[in-house]
Design a protein around this motif. Structure first.
Motif, PDB file in Angstrom:
ATOM      1  N   ARG A  49      18.864   3.279  53.172  1.00 24.34           N
ATOM      2  CA  ARG A  49      18.034   4.242  54.267  1.00 24.34           C
ATOM      3  C   ARG A  49      17.096   3.527  54.859  1.00 24.34           C
ATOM      4  N   ILE A  50      15.866   2.784  53.818  1.00 24.77           N
ATOM      5  CA  ILE A  50      14.691   2.242  54.254  1.00 24.77           C
ATOM      6  C   ILE A  50      15.121   1.121  55.326  1.00 24.77           C
ATOM      7  N   VAL A  51      15.940   0.564  54.733  1.00 22.92           N
ATOM      8  CA  VAL A  51      16.417  -0.988  55.614  1.00 22.92           C
ATOM      9  C   VAL A  51      17.237  -0.536  56.875  1.00 22.92           C
ATOM     10  N   LYS A  52      17.562   0.596  56.806  1.00 17.62           N
ATOM     11  CA  LYS A  52      18.430   0.784  58.097  1.00 17.62           C
ATOM     12  C   LYS A  52      17.379   1.409  59.007  1.00 17.62           C
ATOM     13  N   ASN A  53      16.259   2.366  58.640  1.00 15.73           N
ATOM     14  CA  ASN A  53      15.420   2.682  59.548  1.00 15.73           C
ATOM     15  C   ASN A  53      14.186   1.776  59.999  1.00 15.73           C
ATOM     16  N   THR A  54      13.831   0.982  59.009  1.00 15.47           N
ATOM     17  CA  THR A  54      12.847  -0.102  59.195  1.00 15.47           C
ATOM     18  C   THR A  54      13.145  -1.218  59.699  1.00 15.47           C
ATOM     19  N   ARG A  55      14.471  -1.909  59.443  1.00 12.96           N
ATOM     20  CA  ARG A  55      15.005  -3.055  59.631  1.00 12.96           C
ATOM     21  C   ARG A  55      14.217  -4.335  58.965  1.00 12.96           C
ATOM     22  N   ARG A  56      13.773  -4.005  58.171  1.00 12.58           N
ATOM     23  CA  ARG A  56      13.048  -4.981  57.095  1.00 12.58           C
ATOM     24  C   ARG A  56      13.824  -4.915  55.668  1.00 12.58           C
ATOM     25  N   PHE A  57      13.872  -6.003  54.994  1.00 11.26           N
ATOM     26  CA  PHE A  57      14.426  -6.153  54.002  1.00 11.26           C
ATOM     27  C   PHE A  57      13.281  -6.266  52.575  1.00 11.26           C
ATOM     28  N   LEU A  58      11.989  -6.456  53.142  1.00 14.71           N
ATOM     29  CA  LEU A  58      11.179  -6.332  51.889  1.00 14.71           C
ATOM     30  C   LEU A  58       9.796  -5.796  52.351  1.00 14.71           C
ATOM     31  N   ASN A  59       9.360  -4.641  51.366  1.00 16.00           N
ATOM     32  CA  ASN A  59       7.999  -4.150  51.425  1.00 16.00           C
ATOM     33  C   ASN A  59       7.831  -3.755  50.164  1.00 16.00           C
ATOM     34  N   TYR A  60       6.635  -3.070  49.997  1.00 15.50           N
ATOM     35  CA  TYR A  60       6.538  -2.674  48.395  1.00 15.50           C
ATOM     36  C   TYR A  60       7.389  -1.756  47.991  1.00 15.50           C
ATOM     37  N   GLN A  61       7.765  -0.731  48.798  1.00 16.50           N
ATOM     38  CA  GLN A  61       8.687   0.235  48.532  1.00 16.50           C
ATOM     39  C   GLN A  61      10.053  -0.266  48.179  1.00 16.50           C
ATOM     40  N   LEU A  62      10.556  -1.222  49.138  1.00 23.68           N
ATOM     41  CA  LEU A  62      11.988  -2.044  48.549  1.00 23.68           C
ATOM     42  C   LEU A  62      11.950  -2.618  47.489  1.00 23.68           C
ATOM     43  N   LEU A  63      10.769  -3.628  47.275  1.00 21.05           N
ATOM     44  CA  LEU A  63      10.853  -4.298  45.987  1.00 21.05           C
ATOM     45  C   LEU A  63      10.424  -3.448  44.778  1.00 21.05           C
ATOM     46  N   VAL A  64       9.985  -2.266  44.726  1.00 20.32           N
ATOM     47  CA  VAL A  64      10.062  -1.405  43.536  1.00 20.32           C
ATOM     48  C   VAL A  64      11.641  -0.869  43.428  1.00 20.32           C
ATOM     49  N   LEU A  65      12.189  -0.389  44.591  1.00 19.12           N
ATOM     50  CA  LEU A  65      13.574   0.054  44.533  1.00 19.12           C
ATOM     51  C   LEU A  65      14.464  -1.015  43.919  1.00 19.12           C
ATOM     52  N   TYR A  66      14.059  -2.260  44.461  1.00 15.03           N
ATOM     53  CA  TYR A  66      15.140  -3.360  44.042  1.00 15.03           C
ATOM     54  C   TYR A  66      14.896  -3.551  42.431  1.00 15.03           C
TER      55      TYR A  66
END
Length: 211
Positions: A39-56
């Motif tokens: 959902r975050i990647v789809k909405n932001t079109r970014r593959f890396l930020n602090y939220q995504l890193l925590v989720l990974y």
């Protein structure tokens, strides 16, 4: 520690029920993290930020937990799971410390201050992990009283305390920002929830290992 997985429980027991519940819990949590990541990647079109890193990190943690509790129990899985949990806390603490300094008006260069400090913390956690894994070639000989477990838990508790302190600073700054009351309340609730979960987890983990 449990020496069998959900698939090879010797007979119905409370321990078997516990491993089954943990397997299901981590499967559901991992899927929820995956959905949130998409959902975050789809909405932001970014593959890396602090939220995504925590989720990974959380997704990998859940995957290893499912493998441990559901299929192939191994103390090295527990070590790596704890390590990933501490890395998640590192990322979150880094972000909120940076936010606290930024909102206080202090000009902070993360390349000169935060990055080196957290690089040292990362190396410390990694060193403890390597030392711990190198001593568990026979998983049955490892217990939660092993020094590597205690060191990892103690370091996590210290980092959680820093996170708690930073959270207090950030929430105080929120009161001074020109934001809507609802937005302030939402941000504070998210921050308090993170602090509560990680700090209580760190305290419980350290106390359990010491006992």
């Amino acid at each position: 520690m449990t020496n069998f997985s959900t698939l090879d429980c010797p007979h119905p027991s409370s321990e078997c029920f516990r491993t089954l519940c943990l397997t299901i819990l981590f499967m559901v949590t991992g899927l929820a993290c995956l959905v949130q990541t998409i959902r975050i990647v789809k909405n932001t079109r970014r593959f890396l930020n602090y939220q995504l890193l925590v989720l990974y990190l959380a997704i990998v943690e859940c995957l290893l937990a499912v493998l441990h509790w559901g299929f192939a129990p191994g103390t090295y899985f527990i070590q790596i799971i704890i390590y990933l949990k501490q890395l998640e806390l590192c990322v979150i603490t880094f972000f909120f410390i940076y936010s606290a300094f930024s909102q206080s008006g202090f000009r902070l260069n993360p390349n000169k201050v935060l990055f080196p400090v957290f690089a040292v913390i990362f190396l410390a956690f990694t060193t403890v992990l390597i030392v711990g894994i190198s001593g568990i070639m026979i998983p049955a000989h490892m217990t939660c009283a092993d020094p590597s477990f205690l060191m990892m838990s103690a370091m996590g508790l210290m980092l959680s305390t820093v996170f708690l302190t930073t959270g207090v600073i950030v929430t105080r700054r929120y009161n001074e920002l020109r934001l809507s009351t609802n937005l302030k309340r939402q941000r504070k609730m998210v921050l308090y929830a993170l602090i509560l979960v990680y700090y209580l987890t760190a305290v419980t983990s350290t106390t359990w290992d010491l006992i």
